[in-house]
Design a protein around this motif. Structure first.
Motif, PDB file in Angstrom:
ATOM      1  N   MET A   1       0.830  -1.240  -0.008  1.00  0.00           N
ATOM      2  CA  MET A   1       0.104  -0.091   0.072  1.00  0.00           C
ATOM      3  C   MET A   1       0.825   1.432   0.086  1.00  0.00           C
ATOM      4  SD  MET A   1      -2.611   0.719   2.807  1.00  0.00           S
ATOM      5  CE  MET A   1      -3.405   2.212   3.356  1.00  0.00           C
ATOM      6  N   VAL A   4      -0.720   7.085   2.551  1.00  0.00           N
ATOM      7  CA  VAL A   4      -1.630   6.940   3.569  1.00  0.00           C
ATOM      8  C   VAL A   4      -2.828   7.493   3.003  1.00  0.00           C
ATOM      9  CG1 VAL A   4      -2.433   7.851   5.776  1.00  0.00           C
ATOM     10  CG2 VAL A   4       0.032   7.388   5.516  1.00  0.00           C
ATOM     11  N   ALA A   5      -3.817   6.962   2.926  1.00  0.00           N
ATOM     12  CA  ALA A   5      -5.201   7.367   2.395  1.00  0.00           C
ATOM     13  C   ALA A   5      -5.659   8.286   2.976  1.00  0.00           C
ATOM     14  CB  ALA A   5      -6.088   6.249   2.123  1.00  0.00           C
ATOM     15  N   LEU A   6      -6.341   9.425   2.245  1.00  0.00           N
ATOM     16  CA  LEU A   6      -6.936  10.401   3.305  1.00  0.00           C
ATOM     17  C   LEU A   6      -8.321  10.425   2.805  1.00  0.00           C
ATOM     18  CD1 LEU A   6      -4.280  13.412   2.710  1.00  0.00           C
ATOM     19  CD2 LEU A   6      -4.752  11.996   4.627  1.00  0.00           C
ATOM     20  N   TRP A   7      -9.025   9.819   1.729  1.00  0.00           N
ATOM     21  CA  TRP A   7     -10.184   9.584   1.490  1.00  0.00           C
ATOM     22  C   TRP A   7     -10.708   8.154   1.389  1.00  0.00           C
ATOM     23  CZ3 TRP A   7     -12.706  14.365   1.203  1.00  0.00           C
ATOM     24  CH2 TRP A   7     -13.889  14.286   0.796  1.00  0.00           C
ATOM     25  N   PRO A   8     -11.618   7.817   1.727  1.00  0.00           N
ATOM     26  CA  PRO A   8     -11.978   6.230   1.769  1.00  0.00           C
ATOM     27  C   PRO A   8     -12.371   5.775   0.256  1.00  0.00           C
ATOM     28  CG  PRO A   8     -13.925   7.564   2.875  1.00  0.00           C
ATOM     29  CD  PRO A   8     -12.744   8.454   2.753  1.00  0.00           C
ATOM     30  N   VAL A  18     -22.940  10.775  -1.326  1.00  0.00           N
ATOM     31  CA  VAL A  18     -22.598  11.139   0.210  1.00  0.00           C
ATOM     32  C   VAL A  18     -21.410  12.031   0.273  1.00  0.00           C
ATOM     33  CG1 VAL A  18     -21.898  10.237   2.270  1.00  0.00           C
ATOM     34  CG2 VAL A  18     -23.337   8.730   0.980  1.00  0.00           C
ATOM     35  N   ASP A  19     -20.309  11.640  -0.610  1.00  0.00           N
ATOM     36  CA  ASP A  19     -19.052  12.753  -0.705  1.00  0.00           C
ATOM     37  C   ASP A  19     -19.220  13.891  -1.165  1.00  0.00           C
ATOM     38  OD1 ASP A  19     -18.044  10.436   0.300  1.00  0.00           O
ATOM     39  OD2 ASP A  19     -16.632   9.960  -1.177  1.00  0.00           O
ATOM     40  N   ILE A  21     -22.137  15.723  -0.341  1.00  0.00           N
ATOM     41  CA  ILE A  21     -22.701  16.301   0.804  1.00  0.00           C
ATOM     42  C   ILE A  21     -21.408  16.690   1.782  1.00  0.00           C
ATOM     43  CG2 ILE A  21     -24.257  16.551   2.430  1.00  0.00           C
ATOM     44  CD1 ILE A  21     -25.980  14.312   0.894  1.00  0.00           C
ATOM     45  N   PHE A  22     -20.658  15.714   2.125  1.00  0.00           N
ATOM     46  CA  PHE A  22     -19.617  15.910   2.848  1.00  0.00           C
ATOM     47  C   PHE A  22     -18.475  17.058   2.198  1.00  0.00           C
ATOM     48  CE2 PHE A  22     -15.511  14.757   4.718  1.00  0.00           C
ATOM     49  CZ  PHE A  22     -15.640  14.030   5.929  1.00  0.00           C
ATOM     50  N   LEU A  26     -17.496  20.240   4.251  1.00  0.00           N
ATOM     51  CA  LEU A  26     -16.223  20.841   4.443  1.00  0.00           C
ATOM     52  C   LEU A  26     -15.910  22.099   3.971  1.00  0.00           C
ATOM     53  CD1 LEU A  26     -13.620  17.896   3.488  1.00  0.00           C
ATOM     54  CD2 LEU A  26     -14.190  18.663   5.690  1.00  0.00           C
ATOM     55  N   PRO A 149     -17.589   0.679   4.872  1.00  0.00           N
ATOM     56  CA  PRO A 149     -17.217   2.137   4.448  1.00  0.00           C
ATOM     57  C   PRO A 149     -17.175   2.431   3.179  1.00  0.00           C
ATOM     58  CG  PRO A 149     -15.678   1.148   6.483  1.00  0.00           C
ATOM     59  CD  PRO A 149     -16.720   0.064   5.650  1.00  0.00           C
ATOM     60  N   ARG A 152     -20.314   3.357   1.919  1.00  0.00           N
ATOM     61  CA  ARG A 152     -21.229   4.628   2.907  1.00  0.00           C
ATOM     62  C   ARG A 152     -22.273   4.001   3.273  1.00  0.00           C
ATOM     63  NH1 ARG A 152     -16.810   5.514   1.106  1.00  0.00           N
ATOM     64  NH2 ARG A 152     -16.059   7.692   0.225  1.00  0.00           N
TER      65      ARG A 152
ATOM     66  N   PHE B 376     -22.267  17.941   9.964  1.00  0.00           N
ATOM     67  CA  PHE B 376     -22.159  16.576   9.242  1.00  0.00           C
ATOM     68  C   PHE B 376     -23.177  15.461   9.785  1.00  0.00           C
ATOM     69  CE2 PHE B 376     -18.013  17.629   6.816  1.00  0.00           C
ATOM     70  CZ  PHE B 376     -17.834  18.764   7.582  1.00  0.00           C
ATOM     71  N   VAL B 382     -24.637  11.664   5.304  1.00  0.00           N
ATOM     72  CA  VAL B 382     -23.387  11.344   5.980  1.00  0.00           C
ATOM     73  C   VAL B 382     -23.181  10.813   7.428  1.00  0.00           C
ATOM     74  CG1 VAL B 382     -21.207  13.112   6.681  1.00  0.00           C
ATOM     75  CG2 VAL B 382     -22.818  13.496   4.669  1.00  0.00           C
ATOM     76  N   HIS B 385     -22.854   7.209   7.171  1.00  0.00           N
ATOM     77  CA  HIS B 385     -21.597   6.546   7.224  1.00  0.00           C
ATOM     78  C   HIS B 385     -20.598   6.948   8.285  1.00  0.00           C
ATOM     79  CE1 HIS B 385     -17.540   5.884   5.556  1.00  0.00           C
ATOM     80  NE2 HIS B 385     -17.078   7.161   5.510  1.00  0.00           N
ATOM     81  N   LEU B 449     -10.394  12.087  10.903  1.00  0.00           N
ATOM     82  CA  LEU B 449     -10.076  11.645   9.562  1.00  0.00           C
ATOM     83  C   LEU B 449     -10.198  10.222   9.728  1.00  0.00           C
ATOM     84  CD1 LEU B 449      -8.745  12.843   7.102  1.00  0.00           C
ATOM     85  CD2 LEU B 449      -6.747  11.875   7.813  1.00  0.00           C
ATOM     86  N   PHE B 452     -14.010   9.234   9.146  1.00  0.00           N
ATOM     87  CA  PHE B 452     -14.298   9.304   7.966  1.00  0.00           C
ATOM     88  C   PHE B 452     -13.830   8.184   7.083  1.00  0.00           C
ATOM     89  CE2 PHE B 452     -13.604  11.435   3.615  1.00  0.00           C
ATOM     90  CZ  PHE B 452     -15.103  11.274   3.367  1.00  0.00           C
ATOM     91  N   LEU B 453     -12.467   7.569   7.386  1.00  0.00           N
ATOM     92  CA  LEU B 453     -11.948   6.579   6.519  1.00  0.00           C
ATOM     93  C   LEU B 453     -12.769   5.176   6.869  1.00  0.00           C
ATOM     94  CD1 LEU B 453      -8.414   7.501   6.763  1.00  0.00           C
ATOM     95  CD2 LEU B 453      -9.666   7.499   4.696  1.00  0.00           C
TER      96      LEU B 453
END
Lengths: 313, 559
Positions: A1, A4-8, A18-19, A21-22, A26, A149, A152, B376, B382, B385, B449, B452-453
């Motif tokens: 891998m 580091v992932a910052l978004w699922p 969903v993202d 709206i998220f 933000l 996850p 969602r 949120f 949201v 999730h 974070l 959310f992940l």
């Protein structure tokens, strides 16, 4: 891998919605935080004790009007966000009618999954890519929560009732499956994986599963084994309503109500037979709560649902 | 604000008589009905519980340093977070500001000799200690693994441990809460000095008034829900058991009907504290006094109608979710108004940066983040999730710890000279305030974070990809622990070696500053009379004028 992932991962049709709206939230949050922090620190520095900044009479605008102004602005922003999130939520309530129906049982501390073909999995869920999947779930002991996850998707799985969730997978791959509702000592071990396969691979996987009766056929056997068939048969010893073609129909009850014979109704009628007695029949059926296991219930209900297809040509 | 004429016939000793010197025996403390002494008794008890809850938090953060479960057993971990939640919510955060600062300050701020029911005040402390003993017994007997939420059927039929004792402890503590709430309401209604009209009350008193109403209305519902849990577990009465036609969701509705307002029970007092600190150190009248009062009243009413947002994935109807989502957005508005008003109180001020002000600025920052992340969670798609993940853990810690605990520390520093008569060391205090802000952000921001992940909460082992965020959070927790312990050390030091404070070291307005430090047993040598509103830090014409002009015939004018 790598990194580091910052978004699922986004692996369902719902995930980008969903993202969106998220992301909007933000942006709204970032703007408000910058505004408040900027003003607060700006004022704190400009009007620090002993600074030469003018401090005379306040401008007239900074009176009641500005207070009413920002109250209404926040209220409108809140309403707009509600409208957007609410519309997205309502759009996702109803699963498409042709969705593949998969049954899930949560128990301490594993997930049991049954496909319509009768294939059974533990802590794994194989689903075809691009096809809507409806999960019909119940729990045997305590409350669990089915959480993927990457989709969602989260839905509590509650003893004594059926809960539903649906999704359409859009990316092949393997994703985490978690139990998200604290369910006792080994809660964090109650996890598995969801495998999204292209349709042809899914068909291959499905065929490779041990041959056996499908869920409805298993249900027909349980229907006899539990003794249901003793009464619910034409000309039986007890006057009991026939069940062919029942699923999906309106039923008139003894107390004058009319209810839709959906899955929850079928299930409740087995566990709590005196709650919704059909008009013209005596409340003589015993409860099967504690007699039929959760898995048997699911099979019997699947059998009763299959009778609709048999009855309507 | 007022003049307090000291009795010229009073003896002029080296130190004026104070509530601290009114009696030195243990008996004089344990049988006192002086609201100031009872506040001290509460402070000692709360410090103890804060340590217990803090040790549990330390165990949690240590365990989560690695993905595998290695330090504790799964059961031990579950017991640690249950203990952390139960102790911190019911034995620290819910009582924190009302029973200590509220108890100490409300009679002083409204110009009263004591609370309306001094003996009920002492009784509520004894009830609290009885509940605390029951909680201590629960811990010594091995604890519980239900989570602080006591969800059925886990808590009633499946969890091991002393669920009855734990629920009993919370049940008993509720009576102490109710007694304090009733006492504060009665005090504010009946004990105000002549001229202290409702819209001349300091916002801290309004905070105490609104929170008391929420406490009195919400706590009985929790008591009832816990009794039902105890009846089902202890007596076998099938109440929530689905096998007998019960519904586990009913318990969730009852539980959150209390436990969402409980969040406002923790934060409303902080609103009051922050308003006092910001005005004093900005030397400004509060921007929009009346709006601040209405915002608190609005929160305390609408706060009762939003509990369902804890249950969006529980199996509740989608349309019910929609209604609760709407109300949750509605309740965000008054919180925003408060933040804007504090911010504009800085405008054209004479801003000083003593430690209490640093705590207040930190509070506004952390509360803003906590409040915005609440939006949120109010959005159903949201929330589906991120609920039951670390996102929620971060969100409520921002409000309840970043918010309420920062305000508690800020208030404690601000009124420390009044309570003890001593000044704390300012440089250390500023260092601690800054450290608390950054330590907190360092601990809880990674949780947003990882939530959310997809990292679920209450997991004692977890997939390795989340480790980096857990390591960051655990490292931040170390800083945060230091920032909490440091003030305890220098505040204790100042009791003996701190400089004497004088009556009003901050040149603050407010009746509490017009009496001696520490105050005499009956607070004021003569009855104060009030002729003007709070926060008169500058001439009226250079300040924000929002309210109606003062009536011509001022109530309680000087004769």
């Amino acid at each position: 891998m790598g990194g580091v992932a910052l978004w699922p991962a986004q692996a369902s049709a719902e995930a980008p919605r969903v993202d969106a709206i998220f992301s909007l939230l933000l942006v709204v949050s970032a703007v408000i935080i910058l505004l408040v922090a900027g003003l607060l620190l700006g004022f704190a520095i400009r009007y620090r004790r002993g600074s030469k900044a003018p401090r005379g009479r306040l401008p007239a605008i900074l009176s009641r009007d500005i207070e009413i102004g920002w109250t209404s602005a926040t209220a409108f922003l809140a309403l707009f966000l509600f409208w957007w999130a609410g519309a997205a939520q309502l759009a996702a309530v109803q699963p498409p009618p042709q969705a593949l129906e998969i049954r899930v049982i949560g128990r301490q501390w594993m997930w049991e999954v049954r496909h319509p073909s009768g294939a059974r999995e533990l802590d794994e869920l194989h689903v075809p890519l691009g096809e809507p999947v409806r999960l019909v779930m119940s729990a045997e002991d305590v409350i669990h929560s089915f959480f993927v996850p990457a989709f969602r998707l989260k839905q509590d799985v509650v003893p004594g009732r059926l809960t539903e969730a649906w999704f359409t997978a859009t990316q092949p791959g393997e994703y985490h499956l978690f139990c998200a509702e604290f369910c006792g000592t080994e809660h964090s071990a109650m996890r598995g994986r969801v495998v999204v396969l292209p349709p042809e691979d899914y068909a291959r996987w499905s065929h490779a599963q041990p041959e056996g009766d499908n869920l409805a056929q298993q249900g027909a056997k349980a229907f006899v084994a539990l003794g249901c068939a003793g009464c619910h048969v034409a000309g039986g010893p007890v006057h009991a309503p026939g069940l062919a073609g029942l699923y999906g129909r309106q039923v008139a009850l003894a107390d004058g109500r009319r209810v839709m014979a959906d899955e929850a109704y079928l299930r409740d009628s087995i566990l709590l037979p005196r709650q919704d007695v059909v008009a013209g029949y005596d409340p003589v059926m015993p409860s099967f709560a504690g007699v039929a296991s959760e898995a048997e219930l699911q099979r019997v209900v699947a059998y009763l649902m299959s009778l609709r297809e048999a009855a309507t040509p | 604000m007022s003049e307090v004429a000291f009795d010229p016939t009073a003896p002029h000793g080296v130190h004026p008589p104070s509530y601290l010197t009114a009696g030195h025996t243990l008996r004089s403390w344990l049988t006192t009905t002086d609201h100031k002494r009872i506040a001290i008794l509460y402070m000692l008890a709360l410090t103890l519980f804060f340590f217990i809850g803090g040790i549990a938090a330390a165990l949690i953060r240590l365990e989560l340093f690695t993905p595998a479960g290695d330090l504790l057993t799964a059961e031990g971990y579950n017991r640690a977070f249950t203990l952390h939640g139960v102790i911190m919510v019911w034995f620290f955060l819910v009582p924190s500001i009302p029973v200590t600062l509220g108890n100490f300050l409300v009679p002083l701020m409204i110009g009263a000799e004591d609370m309306a029911f001094p003996r009920l005040n002492l009784l509520s402390w004894y009830i609290f200690m009885a509940a605390g003993l029951l909680a201590a017994f629960t811990i010594l007997a091995g604890g519980v693994e239900t989570g602080w939420t006591f969800y059925t059927p886990l808590a009633t039929a499946f969890a091991n441990g002393n669920v009855l004792a734990a629920a009993g402890a919370v049940f008993v503590a509720g009576f102490s809460s109710i007694a304090t709430g009733v006492n504060l309401i009665a005090t504010i209604h009946t004990q105000r000095a002549p001229g202290m009209t409702w819209f001349r009350l300091p916002l801290f008193v309004w905070g105490m008034y609104t929170v008391s109403i929420v406490i009195v209305l919400a706590t009985p519902v929790l008591a009832m829900a816990l009794l039902l849990i105890m009846a089902e577990r202890g007596l076998g009465l099938p109440i929530f058991d689905p096998a007998h036609g019960g519904d586990p969701l009913l318990f969730q509705h009852l539980f959150w009907f209390y436990s969402h307002p409980a969040v406002y029970i923790m934060i409303l007092p902080s609103f009051g504290v922050i308003s006092e600190l910001v005005t004093c150190f900005a030397r400004r009248r509060i921007f929009g006094y009346e709006f601040m009062v209405y915002a608190m009243a609005w929160i305390s009413i609408v706060g009762f109608l939003v509990w369902g947002h804890h249950m969006f994935v529980s199996g509740m109807s989608s349309y019910a979710s929609l209604v609760f989502s709407f109300l949750s957005f509605v309740v965000a508005v008054p919180s925003a108004i408060k933040v804007f008003n504090w911010t504009f109180t800085f405008y054209r001020g004479e801003i000083g940066f003593a430690a209490p002000m640093l705590y207040a600025i930190g509070f506004i920052g952390l509360f803003t983040v906590g409040g915005l992340t609440g939006l949120f969670l109010a959005s159903v798609p949201v929330d589906v999730h991120v609920t039951d993940t670390y996102f929620v853990v971060a969100h409520f810690h921002y409000i309840m710890v970043g918010g309420a605990v920062s305000a508690f520390y800020g208030g404690l520093h601000f009124w420390w000279p009044k309570i003890t008569g001593r000044l704390y060391p300012e440089a250390w205090a500023r260092f601690a305030a800054v450290l608390m802000f950054f330590g907190f952000a360092f601990t809880f921001t990674p949780m947003f974070l990882m939530g959310f992940l997809g990292m679920p909460r209450r997991y004692y082992s977890y997939p390795a990809e989340f480790q980096i965020w857990h390591v960051l959070a655990s490292a931040g927790a170390l800083l945060l622990a230091f920032a909490y312990l440091l003030p305890m050390a220098y505040l204790a030091w100042s009791l003996r070696w701190g400089r004497r404070a004088g009556d009003n070291p901050w040149q603050a307005t407010g009746l509490e500053w017009s009496t001696t430090s520490p105050p005499p047993p009956h607070n004021f040598a003569t009855m104060p009379r009030v002729a003007e509103g709070p926060y008169l830090y500058h001439p009226a014409e250079t300040g924000p004028q929002h309210g109606q002009p003062e009536p011509e015939q001022k109530q309680g004018d000087h004769p």
